[in-house]
Design a protein around this motif. Sequence first.
Motif, PDB file in Angstrom:
ATOM      1  N   ASN A  49       0.818  -1.212   0.000  1.00 32.54           N
ATOM      2  CA  ASN A  49       0.000   0.000   0.000  1.00 32.54           C
ATOM      3  C   ASN A  49       0.854   1.265   0.000  1.00 32.54           C
ATOM      4  O   ASN A  49       0.506   2.252  -0.652  1.00 32.54           O
ATOM      5  N   ASN A  51       3.772   1.514  -1.381  1.00 33.69           N
ATOM      6  CA  ASN A  51       4.275   1.603  -2.749  1.00 33.69           C
ATOM      7  C   ASN A  51       3.220   2.197  -3.680  1.00 33.69           C
ATOM      8  O   ASN A  51       3.527   3.046  -4.527  1.00 33.69           O
ATOM      9  N   LYS A  52       1.969   1.781  -3.518  1.00 37.03           N
ATOM     10  CA  LYS A  52       0.879   2.335  -4.331  1.00 37.03           C
ATOM     11  C   LYS A  52       0.738   3.833  -4.095  1.00 37.03           C
ATOM     12  O   LYS A  52       0.562   4.611  -5.031  1.00 37.03           O
ATOM     13  N   LYS A  53       0.807   4.249  -2.828  1.00 40.52           N
ATOM     14  CA  LYS A  53       0.710   5.674  -2.494  1.00 40.52           C
ATOM     15  C   LYS A  53       1.889   6.454  -3.082  1.00 40.52           C
ATOM     16  O   LYS A  53       1.721   7.555  -3.604  1.00 40.52           O
ATOM     17  N   ASN A  55       3.686   5.662  -5.732  1.00 38.15           N
ATOM     18  CA  ASN A  55       3.503   5.731  -7.185  1.00 38.15           C
ATOM     19  C   ASN A  55       2.420   6.725  -7.561  1.00 38.15           C
ATOM     20  O   ASN A  55       2.538   7.441  -8.561  1.00 38.15           O
ATOM     21  N   GLN A  56       1.368   6.788  -6.763  1.00 38.10           N
ATOM     22  CA  GLN A  56       0.290   7.757  -6.996  1.00 38.10           C
ATOM     23  C   GLN A  56       0.848   9.178  -6.884  1.00 38.10           C
ATOM     24  O   GLN A  56       0.557  10.035  -7.723  1.00 38.10           O
ATOM     25  N   LEU A  57       1.645   9.433  -5.874  1.00 45.80           N
ATOM     26  CA  LEU A  57       2.253  10.749  -5.694  1.00 45.80           C
ATOM     27  C   LEU A  57       3.201  11.059  -6.853  1.00 45.80           C
ATOM     28  O   LEU A  57       3.207  12.170  -7.387  1.00 45.80           O
ATOM     29  N   ARG A  59       3.103   9.941  -9.960  1.00 46.16           N
ATOM     30  CA  ARG A  59       2.300  10.255 -11.157  1.00 46.16           C
ATOM     31  C   ARG A  59       1.718  11.663 -11.076  1.00 46.16           C
ATOM     32  O   ARG A  59       1.738  12.414 -12.046  1.00 46.16           O
ATOM     33  N   TYR A  60       1.209  12.029  -9.894  1.00 45.62           N
ATOM     34  CA  TYR A  60       0.649  13.366  -9.707  1.00 45.62           C
ATOM     35  C   TYR A  60       1.707  14.435  -9.974  1.00 45.62           C
ATOM     36  O   TYR A  60       1.458  15.414 -10.676  1.00 45.62           O
ATOM     37  N   ASN A  63       2.647  14.568 -13.695  1.00 45.13           N
ATOM     38  CA  ASN A  63       1.549  15.147 -14.473  1.00 45.13           C
ATOM     39  C   ASN A  63       1.379  16.644 -14.229  1.00 45.13           C
ATOM     40  O   ASN A  63       0.669  17.313 -14.978  1.00 45.13           O
ATOM     41  N   GLU A  82      -2.765  10.523   3.137  1.00 46.32           N
ATOM     42  CA  GLU A  82      -3.539  10.971   1.997  1.00 46.32           C
ATOM     43  C   GLU A  82      -2.631  11.574   0.950  1.00 46.32           C
ATOM     44  O   GLU A  82      -1.740  12.361   1.250  1.00 46.32           O
ATOM     45  N   VAL A  83      -2.843  11.193  -0.291  1.00 43.90           N
ATOM     46  CA  VAL A  83      -2.074  11.741  -1.397  1.00 43.90           C
ATOM     47  C   VAL A  83      -3.007  12.575  -2.249  1.00 43.90           C
ATOM     48  O   VAL A  83      -4.095  12.216  -2.548  1.00 43.90           O
TER      49      VAL A  83
END
Length: 83
Positions: A49, A51-53, A55-57, A59-60, A63, A82-83
């Motif tokens: 989890n 790692n997912k957070k 990667n989400q950050l 990408r944000y 972008n 929270e991301v």
Amino acid sequence: MNKTNYKINKPNIGFPKNKTIVDLFEEQVNETPSNIAVTLNDDSLTYENLNKKANQLARYLLNNGVKKGDVIRLMNTGKKYEV
């Protein structure tokens, strides 16, 4: 550093010179995805989890114009993980 932290963190262990901290973290995610990576108060995240957070950050940031080598500042908004 107290004895417990010293034993857990093993501060005198060297890191491989051919791997980045990202490489080491990804290996840990692959080896122990369901193990607890971080804890904040009564909440925790597994390596998977976290790692997912991360990667989400990433990408944000990409972008929104952040490029490799840019320095960014992260701020705690008071919301847990929270991301």
